[in-house]
Design a protein around this motif. Sequence first.
Motif, PDB file in Angstrom:
ATOM      1  N   TYR A 152      28.101  19.946  58.550  1.00 39.25           N
ATOM      2  CA  TYR A 152      27.453  21.035  59.279  1.00 39.25           C
ATOM      3  C   TYR A 152      26.135  20.623  59.937  1.00 39.25           C
ATOM      4  CZ  TYR A 152      30.843  23.515  56.439  1.00 39.25           C
ATOM      5  OH  TYR A 152      32.013  23.918  55.842  1.00 39.25           O
ATOM      6  N   SER A 153      25.877  19.314  59.979  1.00 40.88           N
ATOM      7  CA  SER A 153      24.588  18.835  60.477  1.00 40.88           C
ATOM      8  C   SER A 153      24.309  19.265  61.911  1.00 40.88           C
ATOM      9  CB  SER A 153      24.503  17.309  60.368  1.00 40.88           C
ATOM     10  OG  SER A 153      25.550  16.695  61.108  1.00 40.88           O
ATOM     11  N   ARG A 154      25.337  19.356  62.746  1.00 40.25           N
ATOM     12  CA  ARG A 154      25.085  19.709  64.154  1.00 40.25           C
ATOM     13  C   ARG A 154      24.634  21.156  64.326  1.00 40.25           C
ATOM     14  NH1 ARG A 154      28.953  22.231  67.248  1.00 40.25           N
ATOM     15  NH2 ARG A 154      31.033  22.554  66.354  1.00 40.25           N
ATOM     16  N   ARG A 176      24.940  33.763  67.020  1.00 43.68           N
ATOM     17  CA  ARG A 176      26.253  33.634  67.641  1.00 43.68           C
ATOM     18  C   ARG A 176      26.704  32.174  67.639  1.00 43.68           C
ATOM     19  NH1 ARG A 176      28.456  37.523  70.960  1.00 43.68           N
ATOM     20  NH2 ARG A 176      27.447  39.565  70.857  1.00 43.68           N
ATOM     21  N   GLY A 177      25.795  31.278  68.001  1.00 43.52           N
ATOM     22  CA  GLY A 177      26.122  29.862  67.993  1.00 43.52           C
ATOM     23  C   GLY A 177      26.464  29.381  66.588  1.00 43.52           C
ATOM     24  N   TRP A 178      25.718  29.846  65.603  1.00 44.89           N
ATOM     25  CA  TRP A 178      25.986  29.479  64.222  1.00 44.89           C
ATOM     26  C   TRP A 178      27.343  30.009  63.763  1.00 44.89           C
ATOM     27  CZ3 TRP A 178      23.791  27.139  59.833  1.00 44.89           C
ATOM     28  CH2 TRP A 178      22.637  26.405  60.082  1.00 44.89           C
ATOM     29  N   ALA A 179      27.652  31.235  64.090  1.00 41.28           N
ATOM     30  CA  ALA A 179      28.925  31.826  63.663  1.00 41.28           C
ATOM     31  C   ALA A 179      30.105  31.033  64.224  1.00 41.28           C
ATOM     32  CB  ALA A 179      28.996  33.286  64.101  1.00 41.28           C
ATOM     33  N   ARG A 180      30.024  30.702  65.510  1.00 42.86           N
ATOM     34  CA  ARG A 180      31.112  29.937  66.130  1.00 42.86           C
ATOM     35  C   ARG A 180      31.119  28.496  65.615  1.00 42.86           C
ATOM     36  NH1 ARG A 180      29.050  32.892  70.915  1.00 42.86           N
ATOM     37  NH2 ARG A 180      30.423  34.685  71.216  1.00 42.86           N
ATOM     38  N   GLY A 181      29.920  27.941  65.393  1.00 37.85           N
ATOM     39  CA  GLY A 181      29.819  26.573  64.907  1.00 37.85           C
ATOM     40  C   GLY A 181      30.411  26.404  63.518  1.00 37.85           C
TER      41      GLY A 181
END
Length: 310
Positions: A118-120, A130-135
């Motif tokens: 999950y480093s990225r 939102r970016g975190w949820a999709r990531g």
Amino acid sequence: MRHGIAVVVLWLATICTAVAGESMSRAYIDYINKYKAIAIEHCRLYGIPASISLAQGLLESAAGRSRLAVEANNHFGIKCHGNRDGGCVEEKGDLYRSYSGAVESWNDHARFLKRKRYSRLYTLKTTDYRGWARGLKECGYATDPKYPEKLISIIERYHLDDYDTGDGSARIRLEGDETLEHGAESAIAIEVAAEVASHTIVERNGLHCIVWRSGDTVDGVAHEFGLCAGKLRKFNDMEKETMPREGTPLYLQEKPKSRYGDTPGEYVASEGETLWEVSQKCGIKVKSLEKANDMCKHTVLPPGMVVLLP
């Protein structure tokens, strides 16, 4: 009389709009209030958005009501593989970690998200939920294609992004625990979470109620809100064989004998409605309506009939 009917119609339209609008689960609100402090702390120290941690906890522990959360203080479906400290609990053939308290579970969740996989995510701002949820989905946290949307929906409904902060002044390095393993979607809790979220408490006629859904049972609703079934039936003037139609308000407190506030004194019946259903829509004890209108609660009212509201 015509003016009175118009007022009633306008009043009902207002009620329908309020009930259809966004409402919130009491269980979810209680969970947020209980764990928001640790979520904010993890955001500041480790760079994990508080909104993401809270949404995952809500979804994966069914707002703290899943068996794992209740019996093992496990809020994130962390498995025992390679790490059996504190004991394990079996669920559907898999072993899950058992914690002495929920804080330990939250700390393990932070160590889990600090793994190399999950480093990225940490190149994103902590305010980019939102970016975190999709990531999370893209990094393999969940296989459910709707997992990001579920998190985002919870975050936006409960305004969890208000707890996110871009302040990284206190941030420290947290070593990710590569031995930790997550149960896919924590499916053992997801099903319960949907049930908890399905009944949201709304205010109607000055009373707290939920809206009856297809498939509901009195016992199920009573259990969800910590009531005995007999008391729930009493609050709603229900006999054991009564089965409300979908969309009927079901009150979580006793109805008064007379109308609330500026509620008009008349109600215009729709086709097929009974006097009991009118009592539910208007939040008045059905015995008061029976007395005021000289009829039985099981009476099916003709469309357009004016019912007096005491």
